[in-house]
Design a protein around this motif. Sequence first.
Motif, PDB file in Angstrom:
ATOM      1  N   LEU A 132     -15.576 -10.281   1.001  1.00 11.48           N
ATOM      2  CA  LEU A 132     -16.980 -10.457   1.380  1.00 11.48           C
ATOM      3  C   LEU A 132     -17.848  -9.313   0.869  1.00 11.48           C
ATOM      4  O   LEU A 132     -18.897  -9.533   0.268  1.00 11.48           O
ATOM      5  N   THR A 133     -17.403  -8.078   1.079  1.00 12.13           N
ATOM      6  CA  THR A 133     -18.181  -6.916   0.639  1.00 12.13           C
ATOM      7  C   THR A 133     -17.656  -6.306  -0.650  1.00 12.13           C
ATOM      8  O   THR A 133     -18.351  -5.536  -1.295  1.00 12.13           O
ATOM      9  N   GLY A 134     -16.396  -6.591  -0.982  1.00 17.18           N
ATOM     10  CA  GLY A 134     -15.783  -5.976  -2.160  1.00 17.18           C
ATOM     11  C   GLY A 134     -15.367  -4.539  -1.925  1.00 17.18           C
ATOM     12  O   GLY A 134     -15.023  -3.829  -2.850  1.00 17.18           O
ATOM     13  N   ASN A 135     -15.396  -4.106  -0.674  1.00 23.44           N
ATOM     14  CA  ASN A 135     -15.025  -2.733  -0.330  1.00 23.44           C
ATOM     15  C   ASN A 135     -13.584  -2.655   0.141  1.00 23.44           C
ATOM     16  O   ASN A 135     -13.051  -3.630   0.674  1.00 23.44           O
ATOM     17  N   ALA A 136     -12.996  -1.485  -0.050  1.00 15.68           N
ATOM     18  CA  ALA A 136     -11.641  -1.216   0.425  1.00 15.68           C
ATOM     19  C   ALA A 136     -11.619   0.167   1.044  1.00 15.68           C
ATOM     20  O   ALA A 136     -12.451   1.010   0.719  1.00 15.68           O
ATOM     21  N   ARG A 137     -10.662   0.387   1.921  1.00 15.84           N
ATOM     22  CA  ARG A 137     -10.512   1.712   2.520  1.00 15.84           C
ATOM     23  C   ARG A 137      -9.031   2.054   2.614  1.00 15.84           C
ATOM     24  O   ARG A 137      -8.189   1.175   2.793  1.00 15.84           O
ATOM     25  N   PRO A 138      -8.726   3.333   2.485  1.00 10.61           N
ATOM     26  CA  PRO A 138      -7.329   3.769   2.578  1.00 10.61           C
ATOM     27  C   PRO A 138      -6.776   3.505   3.976  1.00 10.61           C
ATOM     28  O   PRO A 138      -7.503   3.634   4.965  1.00 10.61           O
ATOM     29  N   LEU A 139      -5.501   3.141   4.045  1.00 15.25           N
ATOM     30  CA  LEU A 139      -4.837   2.975   5.333  1.00 15.25           C
ATOM     31  C   LEU A 139      -3.832   4.083   5.580  1.00 15.25           C
ATOM     32  O   LEU A 139      -3.945   4.834   6.539  1.00 15.25           O
ATOM     33  N   ARG A 140      -2.824   4.167   4.712  1.00 13.63           N
ATOM     34  CA  ARG A 140      -1.774   5.163   4.909  1.00 13.63           C
ATOM     35  C   ARG A 140      -0.850   5.221   3.711  1.00 13.63           C
ATOM     36  O   ARG A 140      -0.919   4.383   2.825  1.00 13.63           O
ATOM     37  N   GLU A 141       0.006   6.239   3.719  1.00 19.48           N
ATOM     38  CA  GLU A 141       1.060   6.353   2.722  1.00 19.48           C
ATOM     39  C   GLU A 141       2.374   5.989   3.394  1.00 19.48           C
ATOM     40  O   GLU A 141       2.615   6.380   4.536  1.00 19.48           O
ATOM     41  N   LEU A 142       3.181   5.218   2.687  1.00 16.75           N
ATOM     42  CA  LEU A 142       4.514   4.872   3.166  1.00 16.75           C
ATOM     43  C   LEU A 142       5.524   5.658   2.351  1.00 16.75           C
ATOM     44  O   LEU A 142       5.387   5.769   1.128  1.00 16.75           O
ATOM     45  N   ARG A 143       6.511   6.186   2.994  1.00 18.47           N
ATOM     46  CA  ARG A 143       7.581   6.881   2.285  1.00 18.47           C
ATOM     47  C   ARG A 143       8.439   5.841   1.567  1.00 18.47           C
ATOM     48  O   ARG A 143       8.651   4.739   2.068  1.00 18.47           O
ATOM     49  N   ALA A 144       8.904   6.232   0.392  1.00 15.97           N
ATOM     50  CA  ALA A 144       9.814   5.376  -0.365  1.00 15.97           C
ATOM     51  C   ALA A 144      10.997   6.230  -0.794  1.00 15.97           C
ATOM     52  O   ALA A 144      10.871   7.445  -0.966  1.00 15.97           O
ATOM     53  N   ARG A 145      12.117   5.603  -0.938  1.00 14.40           N
ATOM     54  CA  ARG A 145      13.318   6.288  -1.395  1.00 14.40           C
ATOM     55  C   ARG A 145      13.683   5.710  -2.743  1.00 14.40           C
ATOM     56  O   ARG A 145      14.111   4.558  -2.830  1.00 14.40           O
ATOM     57  N   ASP A 146      13.446   6.495  -3.800  1.00 16.97           N
ATOM     58  CA  ASP A 146      13.635   6.032  -5.167  1.00 16.97           C
ATOM     59  C   ASP A 146      12.916   4.699  -5.401  1.00 16.97           C
ATOM     60  O   ASP A 146      13.448   3.782  -6.011  1.00 16.97           O
ATOM     61  N   GLY A 147      11.717   4.605  -4.857  1.00 13.14           N
ATOM     62  CA  GLY A 147      10.886   3.421  -5.062  1.00 13.14           C
ATOM     63  C   GLY A 147      11.112   2.295  -4.082  1.00 13.14           C
ATOM     64  O   GLY A 147      10.428   1.283  -4.132  1.00 13.14           O
ATOM     65  N   VAL A 148      12.068   2.462  -3.170  1.00 12.82           N
ATOM     66  CA  VAL A 148      12.357   1.406  -2.200  1.00 12.82           C
ATOM     67  C   VAL A 148      11.697   1.771  -0.869  1.00 12.82           C
ATOM     68  O   VAL A 148      12.037   2.787  -0.261  1.00 12.82           O
ATOM     69  N   PRO A 149      10.763   0.943  -0.419  1.00 10.95           N
ATOM     70  CA  PRO A 149      10.073   1.242   0.837  1.00 10.95           C
ATOM     71  C   PRO A 149      10.901   0.800   2.037  1.00 10.95           C
ATOM     72  O   PRO A 149      11.906   0.097   1.904  1.00 10.95           O
ATOM     73  N   ASP A 150      10.441   1.195   3.195  1.00 10.47           N
ATOM     74  CA  ASP A 150      10.953   0.643   4.445  1.00 10.47           C
ATOM     75  C   ASP A 150      10.234  -0.699   4.606  1.00 10.47           C
ATOM     76  O   ASP A 150       9.054  -0.746   4.952  1.00 10.47           O
ATOM     77  N   TRP A 151      10.947  -1.764   4.330  1.00 13.70           N
ATOM     78  CA  TRP A 151      10.321  -3.093   4.329  1.00 13.70           C
ATOM     79  C   TRP A 151       9.771  -3.461   5.708  1.00 13.70           C
ATOM     80  O   TRP A 151       8.803  -4.216   5.802  1.00 13.70           O
ATOM     81  N   GLU A 152      10.358  -2.924   6.765  1.00 16.44           N
ATOM     82  CA  GLU A 152       9.843  -3.214   8.104  1.00 16.44           C
ATOM     83  C   GLU A 152       8.457  -2.602   8.299  1.00 16.44           C
ATOM     84  O   GLU A 152       7.609  -3.184   8.969  1.00 16.44           O
ATOM     85  N   GLN A 153       8.205  -1.427   7.707  1.00 24.39           N
ATOM     86  CA  GLN A 153       6.863  -0.843   7.794  1.00 24.39           C
ATOM     87  C   GLN A 153       5.843  -1.743   7.092  1.00 24.39           C
ATOM     88  O   GLN A 153       4.723  -1.922   7.587  1.00 24.39           O
ATOM     89  N   ILE A 154       6.228  -2.287   5.957  1.00 23.04           N
ATOM     90  CA  ILE A 154       5.322  -3.201   5.248  1.00 23.04           C
ATOM     91  C   ILE A 154       5.116  -4.465   6.073  1.00 23.04           C
ATOM     92  O   ILE A 154       3.981  -4.944   6.222  1.00 23.04           O
ATOM     93  N   ALA A 155       6.191  -5.002   6.651  1.00 24.68           N
ATOM     94  CA  ALA A 155       6.066  -6.199   7.495  1.00 24.68           C
ATOM     95  C   ALA A 155       5.122  -5.927   8.667  1.00 24.68           C
ATOM     96  O   ALA A 155       4.297  -6.786   9.015  1.00 24.68           O
ATOM     97  N   ALA A 156       5.210  -4.736   9.262  1.00 32.49           N
ATOM     98  CA  ALA A 156       4.327  -4.386  10.378  1.00 32.49           C
ATOM     99  C   ALA A 156       2.868  -4.342   9.933  1.00 32.49           C
ATOM    100  O   ALA A 156       1.977  -4.820  10.649  1.00 32.49           O
ATOM    101  N   LEU A 157       2.610  -3.783   8.750  1.00 36.80           N
ATOM    102  CA  LEU A 157       1.240  -3.764   8.223  1.00 36.80           C
ATOM    103  C   LEU A 157       0.728  -5.182   7.978  1.00 36.80           C
ATOM    104  O   LEU A 157      -0.435  -5.492   8.260  1.00 36.80           O
ATOM    105  N   LEU A 158       1.584  -6.040   7.475  1.00 38.62           N
ATOM    106  CA  LEU A 158       1.175  -7.424   7.223  1.00 38.62           C
ATOM    107  C   LEU A 158       0.892  -8.158   8.530  1.00 38.62           C
ATOM    108  O   LEU A 158      -0.055  -8.954   8.605  1.00 38.62           O
TER     109      LEU A 158
END
Length: 146
Positions: free
Chosen positions: A26-52
Amino acid sequence: MTAIPQRVLGFDYGTRQIGVAVGQTLTGNARPLRELRARDGVPDWEQIAALLREWEPDALVVGLPLNMDGTPSEMSARAQKFARRLHGRFQLPVHCIDERLSTFEAKQTLRESGRRTPASYRDNPVDSLAAALLLETWLASQTKET
Protein backbone atom coordinates in the motif's frame (compact mmCIF):
# COMPACT_ATOMS: atom_id res chain seq x y z
CA MET A 1 0.82 -6.20 -8.26
CA THR A 2 -2.72 -6.76 -7.09
CA ALA A 3 -4.97 -3.93 -5.89
CA ILE A 4 -5.32 -5.64 -2.52
CA PRO A 5 -2.63 -4.45 -0.09
CA GLN A 6 -0.14 -7.16 0.73
CA ARG A 7 2.31 -7.63 3.57
CA VAL A 8 5.74 -8.89 2.55
CA LEU A 9 8.77 -10.08 4.54
CA GLY A 10 12.22 -9.41 3.13
CA PHE A 11 15.39 -11.38 3.89
CA ASP A 12 19.00 -10.23 3.58
CA TYR A 13 20.65 -13.66 3.48
CA GLY A 14 24.04 -14.27 5.06
CA THR A 15 25.98 -17.24 6.35
CA ARG A 16 26.10 -15.89 9.94
CA GLN A 17 23.08 -13.61 10.07
CA ILE A 18 19.92 -13.13 8.08
CA GLY A 19 18.31 -9.71 8.26
CA VAL A 20 14.52 -9.59 8.23
CA ALA A 21 12.25 -6.68 7.37
CA VAL A 22 8.53 -6.20 6.87
CA GLY A 23 6.86 -4.04 4.26
CA GLN A 24 3.57 -3.57 2.51
CA THR A 25 2.44 -2.76 -0.97
CA LEU A 26 0.00 0.00 0.00
CA THR A 27 2.72 2.49 0.96
CA GLY A 28 5.76 0.76 -0.54
CA ASN A 29 7.57 1.22 2.77
CA ALA A 30 9.52 -1.37 4.73
CA ARG A 31 11.07 -1.39 8.17
CA PRO A 32 13.73 -3.55 9.78
CA LEU A 33 12.53 -6.28 12.13
CA ARG A 34 15.51 -8.26 13.38
CA GLU A 35 18.56 -10.32 12.60
CA LEU A 36 18.38 -14.09 12.80
CA ARG A 37 21.46 -16.12 13.57
CA ALA A 38 22.47 -18.63 10.94
CA ARG A 39 24.93 -21.47 11.10
CA ASP A 40 26.84 -21.69 7.83
CA GLY A 41 23.81 -20.15 6.15
CA VAL A 42 21.24 -22.41 7.80
CA PRO A 43 18.72 -20.50 9.91
CA ASP A 44 16.65 -21.71 12.82
CA TRP A 45 13.60 -22.54 10.73
CA GLU A 46 11.34 -22.32 13.79
CA GLN A 47 12.31 -18.65 14.23
CA ILE A 48 11.30 -18.01 10.63
CA ALA A 49 8.04 -19.94 11.15
CA ALA A 50 7.33 -17.78 14.21
CA LEU A 51 7.88 -14.59 12.19
CA LEU A 52 5.55 -15.88 9.49
CA ARG A 53 2.87 -16.68 12.06
CA GLU A 54 3.26 -13.24 13.62
CA TRP A 55 3.27 -11.17 10.43
CA GLU A 56 1.19 -13.43 8.12
CA PRO A 57 2.91 -12.23 4.94
CA ASP A 58 1.44 -12.74 1.49
CA ALA A 59 4.89 -13.11 -0.08
CA LEU A 60 8.60 -13.25 0.74
CA VAL A 61 11.52 -11.45 -0.89
CA VAL A 62 15.13 -12.66 -0.75
CA GLY A 63 18.07 -10.50 -1.79
CA LEU A 64 20.54 -11.96 -4.27
CA PRO A 65 24.09 -10.72 -3.68
CA LEU A 66 25.23 -10.63 -7.29
CA ASN A 67 28.73 -9.64 -8.37
CA MET A 68 29.14 -5.99 -9.36
CA ASP A 69 29.00 -6.99 -13.05
CA GLY A 70 25.61 -8.64 -12.48
CA THR A 71 26.83 -12.22 -12.65
CA PRO A 72 25.85 -14.76 -10.00
CA SER A 73 28.17 -15.24 -7.04
CA GLU A 74 28.63 -18.18 -4.70
CA MET A 75 26.55 -16.24 -2.15
CA SER A 76 23.77 -15.59 -4.66
CA ALA A 77 23.56 -19.35 -5.32
CA ARG A 78 23.24 -19.93 -1.56
CA ALA A 79 20.61 -17.17 -1.30
CA GLN A 80 18.62 -18.81 -4.12
CA LYS A 81 18.80 -22.14 -2.28
CA PHE A 82 17.51 -20.36 0.85
CA ALA A 83 14.66 -18.89 -1.24
CA ARG A 84 13.74 -22.34 -2.59
CA ARG A 85 13.72 -23.73 0.95
CA LEU A 86 11.49 -20.88 2.16
CA HIS A 87 9.02 -21.68 -0.60
CA GLY A 88 9.20 -25.42 0.00
CA ARG A 89 8.69 -25.14 3.75
CA PHE A 90 6.07 -22.41 3.89
CA GLN A 91 4.34 -22.55 0.48
CA LEU A 92 4.41 -18.78 0.00
CA PRO A 93 5.46 -16.96 -3.16
CA VAL A 94 9.16 -16.11 -2.93
CA HIS A 95 10.70 -13.40 -5.10
CA CYS A 96 14.42 -12.76 -5.51
CA ILE A 97 15.87 -9.32 -6.13
CA ASP A 98 19.32 -7.98 -6.90
CA GLU A 99 20.66 -6.61 -3.63
CA ARG A 100 24.07 -5.35 -4.67
CA LEU A 101 25.30 -2.71 -2.25
CA SER A 102 22.31 -2.97 0.12
CA THR A 103 24.55 -3.62 3.13
CA PHE A 104 26.86 -0.77 2.09
CA GLU A 105 23.82 1.50 1.74
CA ALA A 106 22.50 0.36 5.15
CA LYS A 107 25.82 1.21 6.83
CA GLN A 108 25.87 4.59 5.10
CA THR A 109 22.28 5.27 6.22
CA LEU A 110 23.26 4.54 9.83
CA ARG A 111 26.29 6.83 9.59
CA GLU A 112 24.22 9.65 8.11
CA SER A 113 21.63 9.29 10.87
CA GLY A 114 24.37 9.87 13.43
CA ARG A 115 24.39 6.34 14.78
CA ARG A 116 27.79 4.74 15.15
CA THR A 117 28.39 1.46 13.43
CA PRO A 118 30.84 -1.02 14.91
CA ALA A 119 34.06 -1.57 12.97
CA SER A 120 33.42 -5.30 12.67
CA TYR A 121 30.79 -6.44 10.18
CA ARG A 122 30.04 -9.41 12.43
CA ASP A 123 29.06 -7.03 15.23
CA ASN A 124 27.24 -4.62 12.94
CA PRO A 125 23.45 -5.03 13.13
CA VAL A 126 22.73 -3.63 9.68
CA ASP A 127 21.33 -6.80 8.13
CA SER A 128 17.71 -6.01 8.97
CA LEU A 129 18.14 -2.47 7.61
CA ALA A 130 19.66 -3.96 4.43
CA ALA A 131 16.60 -6.26 4.26
CA ALA A 132 14.32 -3.22 4.51
CA LEU A 133 16.21 -1.43 1.73
CA LEU A 134 16.07 -4.39 -0.64
CA LEU A 135 12.39 -4.91 0.22
CA GLU A 136 11.61 -1.26 -0.59
CA THR A 137 13.39 -1.71 -3.93
CA TRP A 138 11.21 -4.73 -4.66
CA LEU A 139 8.05 -2.89 -3.55
CA ALA A 140 8.93 0.05 -5.85
CA SER A 141 9.39 -2.34 -8.77
CA GLN A 142 5.90 -3.73 -8.14
CA THR A 143 4.40 -0.25 -8.28
CA LYS A 144 6.09 0.39 -11.66
CA GLU A 145 4.60 -2.81 -13.09
CA THR A 146 1.02 -1.64 -12.55
